[in-house]
Design a protein around this motif. Structure first.
Motif, PDB file in Angstrom:
ATOM      1  N   VAL A  98       0.977  -1.017   0.113  1.00 39.58           N
ATOM      2  CA  VAL A  98       0.137   0.036  -0.161  1.00 39.58           C
ATOM      3  C   VAL A  98       1.325   1.234   0.198  1.00 39.58           C
ATOM      4  O   VAL A  98       0.801   2.188  -0.605  1.00 39.58           O
ATOM      5  N   THR A  99       1.942   1.303   0.935  1.00 42.06           N
ATOM      6  CA  THR A  99       3.034   2.449   0.489  1.00 42.06           C
ATOM      7  C   THR A  99       3.101   2.933  -0.706  1.00 42.06           C
ATOM      8  O   THR A  99       3.031   3.635  -0.601  1.00 42.06           O
ATOM      9  N   LEU A 100       3.180   1.794  -1.723  1.00 42.70           N
ATOM     10  CA  LEU A 100       3.986   1.966  -2.734  1.00 42.70           C
ATOM     11  C   LEU A 100       3.466   2.006  -3.031  1.00 42.70           C
ATOM     12  O   LEU A 100       3.799   3.395  -4.331  1.00 42.70           O
ATOM     13  N   CYS A 101       2.598   2.257  -3.224  1.00 43.60           N
ATOM     14  CA  CYS A 101       0.775   2.791  -3.995  1.00 43.60           C
ATOM     15  C   CYS A 101       0.586   4.776  -3.603  1.00 43.60           C
ATOM     16  O   CYS A 101       1.002   4.840  -5.448  1.00 43.60           O
ATOM     17  N   GLY A 102       0.993   3.919  -2.018  1.00 42.42           N
ATOM     18  CA  GLY A 102       0.811   6.219  -2.520  1.00 42.42           C
ATOM     19  C   GLY A 102       2.137   7.082  -2.643  1.00 42.42           C
ATOM     20  O   GLY A 102       2.040   8.206  -3.189  1.00 42.42           O
TER      21      GLY A 102
END
Length: 403
Positions: A98-102
Motif C-alpha cells: 500500500v505504501t508503494l502505491c501511495g
C-alpha cells in the motif's frame, strides 16, 4: 533467508525468558522499518517542491501532513487490537505494498487533492506495518524488550533521516517525477517482510493456541494503569507536537530566517533526523539498564533548555541545538512504548498501534495547527511557542517506579 530460535519448544508471544534474542529477525525488521519510514519522510521532504508546484499555503501543507497522519493514526490501534487476537503475519508485506502505491501516486500527482490521496495511502501502509512488526520485535526480543524496540525503531528514525537526503540529491534536481525512481525501496521492503512473515507464521502455527501472559506481575490496579497511560499520552503529545514543528516546517524556518537554499535546508533537517535515530538507538537499552521511567523523564524534560534557546540562535548554533534536541527527545519513544506494553502485557499489538498511531495523529494535528499559526504569525513564533512543550515532562515523575 530463514530465522531459527535457539530453543526447541516455542514460547508464548512476548515471553520474557527461555529464548535468545533473535538479532537476525530484529535487524531485518529494522531494515524494513528503515525502508518504510524513508518513504514516509519523503513526503515532508518534498513539501517545498509541492508548495511551489501547486502554489500551496502553509495551511495546505499542514493538511497534507494531516491526511497522512490521520490514516496512520486512526487505523493503527484497531489493527493492533484485532491482530492481538488474530495475528496476520502476511499483513506486513501487504502494508508495504500500500505504501508503494501511495509513493507512485505522489510521483505523478497533478492536483493538490491527488497529493492528499497519496499521503493518505502512505499513512494506511504505516497503519498496517507498525503494530504487527512491533509485536514481532517483542516476540524476538528474548526478554530484552527495550533493546528490541530500539533496534526496531532506530530503523524508522534512520529512514526518516535518509528521506530528506534523498529528496535533496534526487528529487530537487530532477523534480516530482523522480519520486517514482524510489519505488525500489518499498519493493525491497516487500521482499524482506515476506521472509519475516514466513518465520512469524511458523511461530504462530507452533505456539500454544491460547497462549497469553499469566498475570501482569506489576501489582498495579486498573486505576493506576489508566493514570499511567494518561501520563504517557500527555508525554507523547509534548514530544510529537514539537517534532511536528521540525518535520514539517524546519526547512521553511531555515530558508526564511537564514536564507538557505532548499537543498542545504534539507541537509540540515537530515542532521536533526540523524540525531533522532541515534537517540532512539540508545534510549531502549539504557531503559533496560537504569529503568524506563528515568529515560522518559530525562528525555522529555531534559530537552527544555535547548528548545528554549533554539529560536534565538545563529545558524551554526541552531544546527548544533537541533542535533542535541533530536538526540535527547527521541531517546524516550522506545522507553514509552515498552513501558506501556509492560503495563498491559496482554495487549502488545494494541499498545503498539495506539502509541504509534497517536504519534502519527498528534503529529498530524500538530502540523495542521502549527501551519495555521505560521500563516497567522510567523515560523519563528511557532518555535518560540513550542519551545515550552517539554515542560509537560514533569508528569513523568508520577509514573510508577517498578517498571
Amino acid at each position: 533467508m530463514s530465522f531459527n530460535s535457539k530453543v526447541g519448544a516455542p514460547q508464548p508471544f512476548g515471553a520474557a525468558t527461555g529464548e535468545a534474542t533473535l538479532f537476525a529477525v530484529l535487524v531485518t525488521l529494522s531494515v524494513s522499518h528503515l525502508l518504510n519510514d524513508t518513504v514516509q519522510s519523503l513526503l515532508p521532504a518534498v513539501y517545498p517542491i509541492l508548495k511551489t508546484s501547486f502554489r500551496l499555503s502553509f495551511s495546505q501543507v499542514g493538511l497534507i501532513t494531516l491526511a497522512f497522519q490521520l490514516t496512520g493514526s486512526l487505523l493503527q490501534p484497531m489493527i493492533g487490537l484485532y491482530t492481538d487476537r488474530n495475528p496476520k503475519p502476511y499483513s506486513l508485506p501487504f502494508g508495504m505494498g500500500v505504501t508503494l502505491c501511495g509513493l507512485v501516486l505522489l510521483a505523478f500527482a497533478g492536483h493538490f487533492y491527488t497529493v492528499l490521496i497519496a499521503a493518505a495511502l502512505i499513512g494506511v501502509g504505516s497503519s498496517v506495518f507498525h503494530p504487527e512488526s512491533s509485536r514481532v520485535a517483542r516476540l524476538a526480543s528474548g526478554g530484552q524488550h527495550g533493546l528490541a524496540q530500539s533496534l526496531f525503531q532506530v530503523g524508522g528514525n534512520t529512514g526518516a533521516a535518509i528521506g530528506p537526503l534523498l529528496a535533496a540529491l534526487v528529487i530537487v534536481p530532477f523534480g516530482q517525477r523522480a519520486i517514482a525512481w524510489l519505488a525500489l525501496l518499498p519493493l525491497m521492503g516487500i521482499f524482506l517482510l515476506a521472509n519475516i512473515s514466513r518465520w512469524y507464521a511458523a511461530r504462530i502455527a507452533a505456539a500454544p493456541k491460547r497462549a497469553r501472559p499469566v498475570g501482569a506481575g506489576h501489582g498495579l490496579t486498573r486505576r493506576h494503569i489508566a493514570a499511567s497511560v494518561a501520563i504517557l499520552l500527555a508525554l507523547m503529545f509534548s514530544k510529537f507536537v514539537y517534532l511536528a514543528s521540525f518535520n514539517s516546517y524546519y526547512t521553511f524556518y531555515l530558508i526564511q530566517k537564514f536564507h538557505l537554499p532548499v537543498q542545504t535546508a534539507q541537509i540540515c533537517l537530515f542532521v536533526f533526523l540523524g540525531a533522532s535515530a541515534l537517540g532512539t538507538f540508545f534510549g531502549g537499552p539504557i531503559g533496560d539498564r537504569i529503568g524506563r521511567r528515568y529515560v522518559i523523564w530525562g528525555s522529555i524534560l531534559g530537552v527544555l533548555p535547548f528548545t528554549l534557546a533554539l529560536p534565538y540562535a545563529n545558524l551554526p548554533t541552531t544546527i548544533a541545538l537541533s542535533f542535541i534536541i533530536g538526540f535527547v527527545l527521541s531517546s524516550a519513544f522506545a522507553a514509552i512504548v515498552v513501558y506501556a506494553q509492560e503495563l498491559l502485557p496482554e495487549r502488545v499489538g494494541a499498545v503498539a498501534g495506539l502509541f504509534f498511531g497517536l504519534a502519527f495523529g498528534i503529529a498530524g494535528l500538530g502540523a495542521a495547527l502549527l501551519g495555521v499559526l505560521a500563516d497567522a504569525t510567523s515560523i519563528t513564533f511557532v518555535y518560540q511557542l513550542t519551545a515550552f512543550l517539554p515542560l509537560i515532562g514533569i508528569l513523568a515523575y508520577f509514573l510508577p517506579r517498578n517498571l
